[in-house]
Motif scaffolding. Structure first.
Motif, mmCIF file in Angstrom:
data_model
loop_
_atom_site.group_PDB
_atom_site.id
_atom_site.type_symbol
_atom_site.label_atom_id
_atom_site.label_comp_id
_atom_site.label_asym_id
_atom_site.label_seq_id
_atom_site.Cartn_x
_atom_site.Cartn_y
_atom_site.Cartn_z
ATOM 1 N N ALA A 1 0.834 -1.207 0.000
ATOM 2 C CA ALA A 1 0.000 0.000 0.000
ATOM 3 C C ALA A 1 0.866 1.254 0.000
ATOM 4 O O ALA A 1 0.559 2.237 -0.699
ATOM 5 C CB ALA A 1 -0.932 -0.012 1.200
ATOM 6 N N LEU A 2 1.937 1.253 0.763
ATOM 7 C CA LEU A 2 2.833 2.409 0.799
ATOM 8 C C LEU A 2 3.530 2.621 -0.544
ATOM 9 O O LEU A 2 3.692 3.758 -1.012
ATOM 10 C CB LEU A 2 3.856 2.250 1.925
ATOM 11 C CG LEU A 2 3.308 2.375 3.343
ATOM 12 C CD1 LEU A 2 4.415 2.091 4.363
ATOM 13 C CD2 LEU A 2 2.701 3.736 3.571
ATOM 14 N N ILE A 3 3.928 1.541 -1.184
ATOM 15 C CA ILE A 3 4.573 1.649 -2.497
ATOM 16 C C ILE A 3 3.565 2.164 -3.532
ATOM 17 O O ILE A 3 3.896 3.025 -4.355
ATOM 18 C CB ILE A 3 5.184 0.302 -2.920
ATOM 19 C CG1 ILE A 3 6.408 0.011 -2.041
ATOM 20 C CG2 ILE A 3 5.572 0.311 -4.396
ATOM 21 C CD1 ILE A 3 7.009 -1.354 -2.255
ATOM 22 N N ALA A 4 2.334 1.670 -3.477
ATOM 23 C CA ALA A 4 1.301 2.142 -4.399
ATOM 24 C C ALA A 4 1.035 3.635 -4.194
ATOM 25 O O ALA A 4 0.905 4.402 -5.156
ATOM 26 C CB ALA A 4 0.019 1.339 -4.213
ATOM 27 N N LEU A 5 0.973 4.049 -2.943
ATOM 28 C CA LEU A 5 0.772 5.465 -2.638
ATOM 29 C C LEU A 5 1.937 6.309 -3.138
ATOM 30 O O LEU A 5 1.745 7.393 -3.699
ATOM 31 C CB LEU A 5 0.587 5.648 -1.132
ATOM 32 C CG LEU A 5 0.266 7.044 -0.643
ATOM 33 C CD1 LEU A 5 -1.049 7.540 -1.245
ATOM 34 C CD2 LEU A 5 0.204 7.085 0.867
ATOM 35 N N LEU A 6 3.144 5.797 -2.985
ATOM 36 C CA LEU A 6 4.332 6.492 -3.471
ATOM 37 C C LEU A 6 4.310 6.625 -4.992
ATOM 38 O O LEU A 6 4.635 7.685 -5.536
ATOM 39 C CB LEU A 6 5.593 5.766 -3.019
ATOM 40 C CG LEU A 6 6.925 6.405 -3.428
ATOM 41 C CD1 LEU A 6 7.081 7.768 -2.771
ATOM 42 C CD2 LEU A 6 8.079 5.506 -3.074
ATOM 43 N N VAL A 7 3.896 5.587 -5.687
ATOM 44 C CA VAL A 7 3.807 5.623 -7.155
ATOM 45 C C VAL A 7 2.764 6.642 -7.600
ATOM 46 O O VAL A 7 2.978 7.415 -8.541
ATOM 47 C CB VAL A 7 3.506 4.209 -7.711
ATOM 48 C CG1 VAL A 7 3.126 4.270 -9.184
ATOM 49 C CG2 VAL A 7 4.702 3.300 -7.503
ATOM 50 N N LEU B 1 3.378 14.173 -9.357
ATOM 51 C CA LEU B 1 4.480 15.129 -9.397
ATOM 52 C C LEU B 1 4.940 15.381 -10.825
ATOM 53 O O LEU B 1 5.284 16.495 -11.190
ATOM 54 C CB LEU B 1 5.646 14.618 -8.540
ATOM 55 C CG LEU B 1 6.902 15.498 -8.515
ATOM 56 C CD1 LEU B 1 6.598 16.812 -7.833
ATOM 57 C CD2 LEU B 1 8.029 14.773 -7.811
ATOM 58 N N TRP B 2 4.945 14.360 -11.660
ATOM 59 C CA TRP B 2 5.469 14.500 -13.026
ATOM 60 C C TRP B 2 4.400 14.683 -14.086
ATOM 61 O O TRP B 2 4.666 15.237 -15.143
ATOM 62 C CB TRP B 2 6.348 13.304 -13.362
ATOM 63 C CG TRP B 2 7.621 13.350 -12.593
ATOM 64 C CD1 TRP B 2 7.955 12.586 -11.522
ATOM 65 C CD2 TRP B 2 8.705 14.249 -12.791
ATOM 66 N NE1 TRP B 2 9.181 12.949 -11.040
ATOM 67 C CE2 TRP B 2 9.676 13.970 -11.810
ATOM 68 C CE3 TRP B 2 8.960 15.278 -13.696
ATOM 69 C CZ2 TRP B 2 10.863 14.664 -11.709
ATOM 70 C CZ3 TRP B 2 10.162 15.958 -13.596
ATOM 71 C CH2 TRP B 2 11.098 15.652 -12.611
ATOM 72 N N PHE B 3 3.177 14.203 -13.850
ATOM 73 C CA PHE B 3 2.167 14.245 -14.902
ATOM 74 C C PHE B 3 0.878 14.940 -14.498
ATOM 75 O O PHE B 3 0.003 15.129 -15.331
ATOM 76 C CB PHE B 3 1.832 12.816 -15.364
ATOM 77 C CG PHE B 3 3.036 12.047 -15.813
ATOM 78 C CD1 PHE B 3 3.719 12.412 -16.950
ATOM 79 C CD2 PHE B 3 3.482 10.957 -15.082
ATOM 80 C CE1 PHE B 3 4.832 11.697 -17.369
ATOM 81 C CE2 PHE B 3 4.589 10.241 -15.495
ATOM 82 C CZ PHE B 3 5.269 10.616 -16.636
ATOM 83 N N GLY B 4 0.721 15.338 -13.266
ATOM 84 C CA GLY B 4 -0.527 15.918 -12.791
ATOM 85 C C GLY B 4 -0.640 17.396 -13.102
ATOM 86 O O GLY B 4 0.154 17.997 -13.824
ATOM 87 N N ARG B 5 -1.677 18.012 -12.518
ATOM 88 C CA ARG B 5 -1.967 19.422 -12.769
ATOM 89 C C ARG B 5 -0.867 20.336 -12.241
ATOM 90 O O ARG B 5 -0.510 21.314 -12.869
ATOM 91 C CB ARG B 5 -3.291 19.768 -12.108
ATOM 92 C CG ARG B 5 -3.747 21.151 -12.372
ATOM 93 C CD ARG B 5 -5.156 21.356 -11.880
ATOM 94 N NE ARG B 5 -5.503 22.762 -12.018
ATOM 95 C CZ ARG B 5 -6.282 23.404 -11.198
ATOM 96 N NH1 ARG B 5 -6.832 22.768 -10.196
ATOM 97 N NH2 ARG B 5 -6.543 24.666 -11.377
ATOM 98 N N GLY B 6 -0.312 20.032 -11.111
ATOM 99 C CA GLY B 6 0.758 20.838 -10.538
ATOM 100 C C GLY B 6 2.122 20.227 -10.758
ATOM 101 O O GLY B 6 3.011 20.345 -9.919
#
Length: 91
Positions: A9-15, A21-26
């Motif tokens: 779950a932590l790895i999925a959240l990190l992904v 960070l790289w593809f989102g709105r901000g």
């Protein structure tokens, strides 16, 4: 099974967060593009402010005296006073 669920779950959240960070709105590229646009708009605003200040100064000159009116008439309309000789030099 519980030992593997928490790290997964932590790895999925990190992904997911890394994707934002790289593809989102901000995202980093989007913020960089917006910063460039902001700098260009600031330059445009500075130029517009300077043009407005020149126009305000010209308007105040036109309201205060006739000298600027005469200068405009001479340069833009080719006004010549009585007993003056107009000489035009072709370049």
């Amino acid at each position: 099974m519980a030992n593997r669920l928490v790290p997964a779950a932590l790895i999925a959240l990190l992904v997911i967060l890394h994707g934002q960070l790289w593809f989102g709105r901000g995202s980093v590229p989007n913020v960089s593009k917006l910063a460039t646009q902001l700098d260009a708009q600031k330059q445009h605003n500075i130029q517009a402010t300077q043009a407005n200040e020149r126009l305000v100064a010209e308007i105040s000159d036109l309201r205060e005296g006739l000298e600027i009116v005469e200068e405009k008439a001479r340069t833009e309309l080719g006004m010549v006073k009585a007993n003056e000789i107009y000489v035009q030099i072709a370049r």
